[in-house]
Design a protein around this motif. Structure first.
Motif, PDB file in Angstrom:
ATOM      1  N   GLN A  73       0.941   1.303 -43.375  1.00 50.59           N
ATOM      2  CA  GLN A  73       0.238   1.136 -42.097  1.00 50.59           C
ATOM      3  C   GLN A  73       0.564   2.286 -41.137  1.00 50.59           C
ATOM      4  O   GLN A  73      -0.280   2.704 -40.357  1.00 50.59           O
ATOM      5  CB  GLN A  73       0.606  -0.218 -41.466  1.00 50.59           C
ATOM      6  CG  GLN A  73      -0.258  -0.594 -40.284  1.00 50.59           C
ATOM      7  CD  GLN A  73      -1.732  -0.707 -40.654  1.00 50.59           C
ATOM      8  OE1 GLN A  73      -2.082  -1.133 -41.751  1.00 50.59           O
ATOM      9  NE2 GLN A  73      -2.599  -0.305 -39.750  1.00 50.59           N
ATOM     10  N   THR A  74       1.785   2.799 -41.227  1.00 49.98           N
ATOM     11  CA  THR A  74       2.174   3.947 -40.399  1.00 49.98           C
ATOM     12  C   THR A  74       1.322   5.166 -40.766  1.00 49.98           C
ATOM     13  O   THR A  74       0.865   5.894 -39.889  1.00 49.98           O
ATOM     14  CB  THR A  74       3.669   4.261 -40.587  1.00 49.98           C
ATOM     15  OG1 THR A  74       4.421   3.096 -40.302  1.00 49.98           O
ATOM     16  CG2 THR A  74       4.117   5.390 -39.685  1.00 49.98           C
ATOM     17  N   LEU A  75       1.082   5.376 -42.055  1.00 46.96           N
ATOM     18  CA  LEU A  75       0.250   6.492 -42.492  1.00 46.96           C
ATOM     19  C   LEU A  75      -1.180   6.338 -41.985  1.00 46.96           C
ATOM     20  O   LEU A  75      -1.819   7.317 -41.576  1.00 46.96           O
ATOM     21  CB  LEU A  75       0.252   6.615 -44.014  1.00 46.96           C
ATOM     22  CG  LEU A  75       1.396   7.433 -44.623  1.00 46.96           C
ATOM     23  CD1 LEU A  75       2.753   6.840 -44.332  1.00 46.96           C
ATOM     24  CD2 LEU A  75       1.179   7.624 -46.099  1.00 46.96           C
ATOM     25  N   SER A 127     -11.227   6.170 -49.919  1.00 46.25           N
ATOM     26  CA  SER A 127      -9.788   5.917 -49.901  1.00 46.25           C
ATOM     27  C   SER A 127      -9.060   7.239 -49.656  1.00 46.25           C
ATOM     28  O   SER A 127      -9.560   8.316 -49.965  1.00 46.25           O
ATOM     29  CB  SER A 127      -9.327   5.269 -51.211  1.00 46.25           C
ATOM     30  OG  SER A 127      -9.573   6.128 -52.291  1.00 46.25           O
ATOM     31  N   ARG A 128      -7.883   7.142 -49.080  1.00 50.92           N
ATOM     32  CA  ARG A 128      -7.106   8.331 -48.716  1.00 50.92           C
ATOM     33  C   ARG A 128      -6.380   8.879 -49.938  1.00 50.92           C
ATOM     34  O   ARG A 128      -5.839   8.125 -50.740  1.00 50.92           O
ATOM     35  CB  ARG A 128      -6.086   7.973 -47.635  1.00 50.92           C
ATOM     36  CG  ARG A 128      -6.698   7.557 -46.324  1.00 50.92           C
ATOM     37  CD  ARG A 128      -5.614   7.009 -45.387  1.00 50.92           C
ATOM     38  NE  ARG A 128      -6.126   6.706 -44.070  1.00 50.92           N
ATOM     39  CZ  ARG A 128      -6.637   5.531 -43.717  1.00 50.92           C
ATOM     40  NH1 ARG A 128      -6.697   4.540 -44.594  1.00 50.92           N
ATOM     41  NH2 ARG A 128      -7.076   5.335 -42.494  1.00 50.92           N
ATOM     42  N   ARG A 129      -6.316  10.211 -50.018  1.00 46.98           N
ATOM     43  CA  ARG A 129      -5.527  10.897 -51.041  1.00 46.98           C
ATOM     44  C   ARG A 129      -4.669  11.938 -50.327  1.00 46.98           C
ATOM     45  O   ARG A 129      -5.172  12.818 -49.636  1.00 46.98           O
ATOM     46  CB  ARG A 129      -6.413  11.591 -52.082  1.00 46.98           C
ATOM     47  CG  ARG A 129      -7.101  10.658 -53.024  1.00 46.98           C
ATOM     48  CD  ARG A 129      -6.075   9.983 -53.955  1.00 46.98           C
ATOM     49  NE  ARG A 129      -6.723   9.095 -54.889  1.00 46.98           N
ATOM     50  CZ  ARG A 129      -6.747   7.777 -54.764  1.00 46.98           C
ATOM     51  NH1 ARG A 129      -6.175   7.209 -53.741  1.00 46.98           N
ATOM     52  NH2 ARG A 129      -7.350   7.034 -55.663  1.00 46.98           N
ATOM     53  N   THR A 151      -7.215  13.823 -47.566  1.00 48.09           N
ATOM     54  CA  THR A 151      -8.556  13.964 -48.129  1.00 48.09           C
ATOM     55  C   THR A 151      -9.075  12.575 -48.470  1.00 48.09           C
ATOM     56  O   THR A 151      -8.300  11.671 -48.779  1.00 48.09           O
ATOM     57  CB  THR A 151      -8.483  14.826 -49.405  1.00 48.09           C
ATOM     58  OG1 THR A 151      -7.855  16.059 -49.063  1.00 48.09           O
ATOM     59  CG2 THR A 151      -9.848  15.107 -49.961  1.00 48.09           C
ATOM     60  N   ARG A 152     -10.387  12.407 -48.406  1.00 49.89           N
ATOM     61  CA  ARG A 152     -10.993  11.120 -48.759  1.00 49.89           C
ATOM     62  C   ARG A 152     -11.730  11.238 -50.082  1.00 49.89           C
ATOM     63  O   ARG A 152     -12.352  12.264 -50.374  1.00 49.89           O
ATOM     64  CB  ARG A 152     -11.993  10.666 -47.684  1.00 49.89           C
ATOM     65  CG  ARG A 152     -11.400  10.433 -46.314  1.00 49.89           C
ATOM     66  CD  ARG A 152     -10.540   9.209 -46.314  1.00 49.89           C
ATOM     67  NE  ARG A 152     -10.039   8.931 -44.978  1.00 49.89           N
ATOM     68  CZ  ARG A 152      -9.973   7.737 -44.453  1.00 49.89           C
ATOM     69  NH1 ARG A 152     -10.372   6.696 -45.134  1.00 49.89           N
ATOM     70  NH2 ARG A 152      -9.491   7.577 -43.257  1.00 49.89           N
ATOM     71  N   THR A 153     -11.655  10.184 -50.874  1.00 49.41           N
ATOM     72  CA  THR A 153     -12.399  10.143 -52.138  1.00 49.41           C
ATOM     73  C   THR A 153     -13.824   9.692 -51.846  1.00 49.41           C
ATOM     74  O   THR A 153     -14.168   9.357 -50.702  1.00 49.41           O
ATOM     75  CB  THR A 153     -11.745   9.155 -53.123  1.00 49.41           C
ATOM     76  OG1 THR A 153     -11.844   7.843 -52.570  1.00 49.41           O
ATOM     77  CG2 THR A 153     -10.296   9.510 -53.387  1.00 49.41           C
ATOM     78  N   LEU A 203      -3.337  14.208 -54.394  1.00 49.52           N
ATOM     79  CA  LEU A 203      -2.951  13.463 -55.591  1.00 49.52           C
ATOM     80  C   LEU A 203      -2.591  12.006 -55.332  1.00 49.52           C
ATOM     81  O   LEU A 203      -2.875  11.142 -56.150  1.00 49.52           O
ATOM     82  CB  LEU A 203      -1.713  14.109 -56.230  1.00 49.52           C
ATOM     83  CG  LEU A 203      -1.824  15.518 -56.753  1.00 49.52           C
ATOM     84  CD1 LEU A 203      -0.465  16.029 -57.165  1.00 49.52           C
ATOM     85  CD2 LEU A 203      -2.777  15.543 -57.927  1.00 49.52           C
ATOM     86  N   PHE A 204      -1.934  11.742 -54.219  1.00 47.59           N
ATOM     87  CA  PHE A 204      -1.260  10.477 -54.029  1.00 47.59           C
ATOM     88  C   PHE A 204      -2.096   9.481 -53.237  1.00 47.59           C
ATOM     89  O   PHE A 204      -2.634   9.806 -52.176  1.00 47.59           O
ATOM     90  CB  PHE A 204       0.068  10.692 -53.292  1.00 47.59           C
ATOM     91  CG  PHE A 204       0.938  11.746 -53.918  1.00 47.59           C
ATOM     92  CD1 PHE A 204       1.488  11.555 -55.174  1.00 47.59           C
ATOM     93  CD2 PHE A 204       1.198  12.934 -53.257  1.00 47.59           C
ATOM     94  CE1 PHE A 204       2.293  12.525 -55.760  1.00 47.59           C
ATOM     95  CE2 PHE A 204       1.995  13.907 -53.829  1.00 47.59           C
ATOM     96  CZ  PHE A 204       2.537  13.709 -55.081  1.00 47.59           C
ATOM     97  N   ALA A 205      -2.155   8.257 -53.742  1.00 45.34           N
ATOM     98  CA  ALA A 205      -2.743   7.158 -52.969  1.00 45.34           C
ATOM     99  C   ALA A 205      -1.802   6.837 -51.818  1.00 45.34           C
ATOM    100  O   ALA A 205      -0.644   7.262 -51.794  1.00 45.34           O
ATOM    101  CB  ALA A 205      -2.940   5.947 -53.870  1.00 45.34           C
TER     102      ALA A 205
END
Length: 138
Positions: free
Chosen positions: A22-24, A42-44, A36-38, A7-9
């Motif tokens: 940046q840590t993520l 981009s990361r989700r 997960t990638r869209t 769910l979250f960007a």
């Protein structure tokens, strides 16, 4: 919606985890958390990912380095997978036993070993417990 739904960007996940985005990104490169990638790459992040990020922060605050944290997370994930597999096998076994009652009976032996019994028989008791209560006189 479950805890694994992405769910979250990255900015929202970073805020929820109390970290910098940046840590993520670094944790993603190291394989500590794999969001997960869209379609646009981009990361989700899911709620499970956010919980894992908080666990990484907690372990880091306790003095573990990233390699130690990675090993702990790998072991915890393996443990979760194995526990799910055990539950799955227990369910399958229970279903099989219910479908074919009386086929096999098992008991625990005196040393903790598994003893196979024929249907309709009982395990012999090697030890007996006797509770003694003195009579109360009024």
């Amino acid at each position: 919606m479950d805890e694994a739904t992405p769910l979250f960007a990255i900015a929202v996940a970073a805020e929820l985890a109390g970290m910098h985005p940046q840590t993520l990104r670094q944790y993603d490169r190291l394989g500590l958390v794999s969001p997960t990638r869209t379609a646009g790459h981009s990361r989700r992040y899911s709620m499970r990912d956010v919980v894992q990020l908080r666990e990484i922060a907690r372990l880091g605050a306790e003095g573990l380095n990233l390699e130690g944290i990675r090993r702990i997370l790998d072991l915890e994930n393996d443990n979760r997978v194995l526990r799910a597999r055990v539950r799955e096998l227990e369910t399958a076994l229970a279903d099989e036993l219910l479908a074919k009652p009386g086929r096999r009976v098992f008991a625990a032996g005196s040393e903790g070993e598994v003893v196979t019994l024929r249907a309709g028989t009982r395990a012999q008791k090697a030890n007996q417990l006797v509770v003694w209560r003195p009579l109360r006189r009024s």
